[in-house]
Structures are given as structure tokens and as C-alpha cells.
Design a protein around this motif. Structure first.
Motif, PDB file in Angstrom:
ATOM      1  N   SER A 159      45.011  48.787  47.204  1.00 56.98           N
ATOM      2  CA  SER A 159      43.923  47.884  46.851  1.00 56.98           C
ATOM      3  C   SER A 159      44.445  46.611  46.207  1.00 56.98           C
ATOM      4  CB  SER A 159      42.958  48.603  45.900  1.00 56.98           C
ATOM      5  OG  SER A 159      41.889  47.757  45.545  1.00 56.98           O
ATOM      6  N   SER A 163      44.223  42.777  47.837  1.00 58.90           N
ATOM      7  CA  SER A 163      43.627  41.651  47.119  1.00 58.90           C
ATOM      8  C   SER A 163      44.556  40.447  47.146  1.00 58.90           C
ATOM      9  CB  SER A 163      43.309  42.046  45.673  1.00 58.90           C
ATOM     10  OG  SER A 163      42.274  42.992  45.623  1.00 58.90           O
ATOM     11  N   ASN A 202      36.008  35.506  49.483  1.00 56.55           N
ATOM     12  CA  ASN A 202      37.167  36.398  49.435  1.00 56.55           C
ATOM     13  C   ASN A 202      38.082  36.082  48.256  1.00 56.55           C
ATOM     14  OD1 ASN A 202      37.029  38.296  51.644  1.00 56.55           O
ATOM     15  ND2 ASN A 202      37.228  36.575  53.026  1.00 56.55           N
ATOM     16  N   SER A 206      38.711  38.678  45.228  1.00 60.45           N
ATOM     17  CA  SER A 206      40.114  39.080  45.029  1.00 60.45           C
ATOM     18  C   SER A 206      40.573  38.778  43.611  1.00 60.45           C
ATOM     19  CB  SER A 206      41.017  38.361  46.040  1.00 60.45           C
ATOM     20  OG  SER A 206      40.703  38.732  47.364  1.00 60.45           O
ATOM     21  N   HIS A 209      39.133  41.258  41.176  1.00 55.12           N
ATOM     22  CA  HIS A 209      39.854  42.522  41.254  1.00 55.12           C
ATOM     23  C   HIS A 209      41.199  42.445  40.557  1.00 55.12           C
ATOM     24  CE1 HIS A 209      41.570  45.968  43.936  1.00 55.12           C
ATOM     25  NE2 HIS A 209      41.235  46.388  42.735  1.00 55.12           N
TER      26      HIS A 209
END
Length: 216
Positions: A159, A163, A202, A206, A209
Motif C-alpha cells: 500500500s 501510494s 490521486n 496518496s 496515505h
């Protein structure tokens, strides 16, 4: 605005200037509408939809592509960006409850900085970046498939890597799309707006995150 100053002071042809101005105007409007829909989702405490959010997303994206040469395309642009904003609501509510507003503001600032840096670089240097198109699209598709797979695998390391990849690819697509506009490869401001909006989405997610994981 730095981008507008670059356009006016540069030696771009009138067609490119028109597409850029229309694109940035529509992009600004969609960002405002998207933020409003995000606020609605936060207010009603909408649940996180996971992969289900892809069904309306794909449908709206297909309708944008089908109607991009008509005024109906504008309706579908707002439908798409409104839906994407709505899906951000549960994500932002989660980070507000776990990390506070500072994380959100940092991600917003980082997103704006990346967008202006990438766009301004191309506008000032007038780099021709059409060669990047195939590589970027392939990378985005692979990363997208890997992200869907990781919904089931739940591998935290993957993950984090995804990202970073989305962040890099989205930044590259912003430069590629801007280059396509100023060099005549893109003359449809609806398509350009959707591309830039999705890359901003996006980048923002990202950064949320990555910064959220750092704080954890």
C-alpha cells in the motif's frame, strides 16, 4: 496566478492559450463543486464505499468521453467530479478523527505545490513530453490493478509503495497533459480537465496515505 502569468508572458499560440484558460477555468469550478460534495458527505457521515465507488466512477467517465465534444460533456464532468468529491468525505472524516486537521491541510498544500510546480515547469520550458504518454498510462493501469488486488491482500508495505507510485505517475501525467495542450496534442478542454482533476485526486489521496502512515 503563476500559471496565468506564464501563459500571458510566453510565446504560446492562441489555440493553446484558449485551451489552457478553458481547462484551468473548468478545473477550478470542478474543484469547488467537488469540495462542496465532499462537505456534504462529511456532514451526513457517508460510509466508505470501497470498490463500489468504481461503478459510478466508470459510468461517469465513459459518459464524459462519449460527450466530450458537446455541452452535455460539461454535465458529466460535474457528475464525475461531484461523485469523486463525495467519495472523499468518508476518507477525510477518518483522517480528521485519527490525525486531526493538520494532516488534511498538509496534504492539500502538498497537492497544490506539486500541481503548480509540474505545470509551471512545462509552461516555462515548453518541453515536448509526448514520449511519456505510453509509459505513464501503462504504469497507471498496472498500479490501479495492483491497488484493487491489495484491497483483498491488505499488505501494508505494498500500500505504501503504491501510494508513492501513484504520486509519481500522477505528477508525470500533469506534465504530460500540459505539454500536450501547448504543443497541440490536446485541443479538448473537457478531456484535459478530467485528466488533471483525476491526477489531483490521486495526489491528494496518496499524500493523505503517506503522511498518515508517517504520523502513525
Amino acid at each position: 496566478m503563476a500559471l496565468e502569468q506564464s501563459i500571458v508572458s510566453g510565446s504560446l499560440n492562441p489555440a493553446a492559450v484558449k485551451v489552457l484558460r478553458n481547462t484551468y477555468t473548468l478545473l477550478s469550478l470542478t474543484l469547488v463543486f467537488s469540495a462542496a460534495m465532499c462537505a456534504v458527505a462529511m456532514a451526513v457521515n457517508a460510509p466508505y464505499m470501497g470498490l463500489w465507488m468504481l461503478i459510478p466512477y466508470i459510468g461517469c467517465l465513459w459518459m464524459v468521453e462519449k460527450n466530450k465534444n458537446s455541452t452535455a460533456g460539461l454535465f458529466w464532468v460535474f457528475a464525475l467530479t461531484g461523485w469523486m468529491g463525495f467519495t472523499l468525505g468518508p476518507i477525510i472524516n477518518f483522517y480528521l478523527s485519527t490525525s486531526g486537521p493538520q494532516l488534511i491541510l498538509t496534504a492539500l498544500g502538498g497537492t497544490a505545490l506539486i500541481f503548480f510546480a509540474c505545470s509551471s515547469y512545462v509552461l516555462v520550458t515548453k518541453k515536448e513530453l509526448s514520449f511519456m504518454g505510453g509509459f505513464l498510462m501503462t504504469g497507471m493501469i498496472i498500479a490501479f490493478i495492483a491497488a484493487i488486488a491489495n484491497v483483498f491482500l491488505q499488505i501494508q508495505g505494498l500500500s505504501l509503495v503504491l501510494s508513492c507510485i501513484f504520486l509519481l505517475i500522477a505528477s508525470g501525467v500533469i506534465m504530460w497533459q500540459t505539454s500536450a495542450i501547448i504543443h497541440g496534442g490536446e485541443r479538448n478542454y473537457i478531456s484535459a480537465t478530467v485528466t488533471l482533476y483525476l491526477m489531483l485526486y490521486n495526489i491528494f489521496v496518496s499524500l493523505l496515505h503517506l503522511i498518515g502512515m508517517r504520523d502513525d
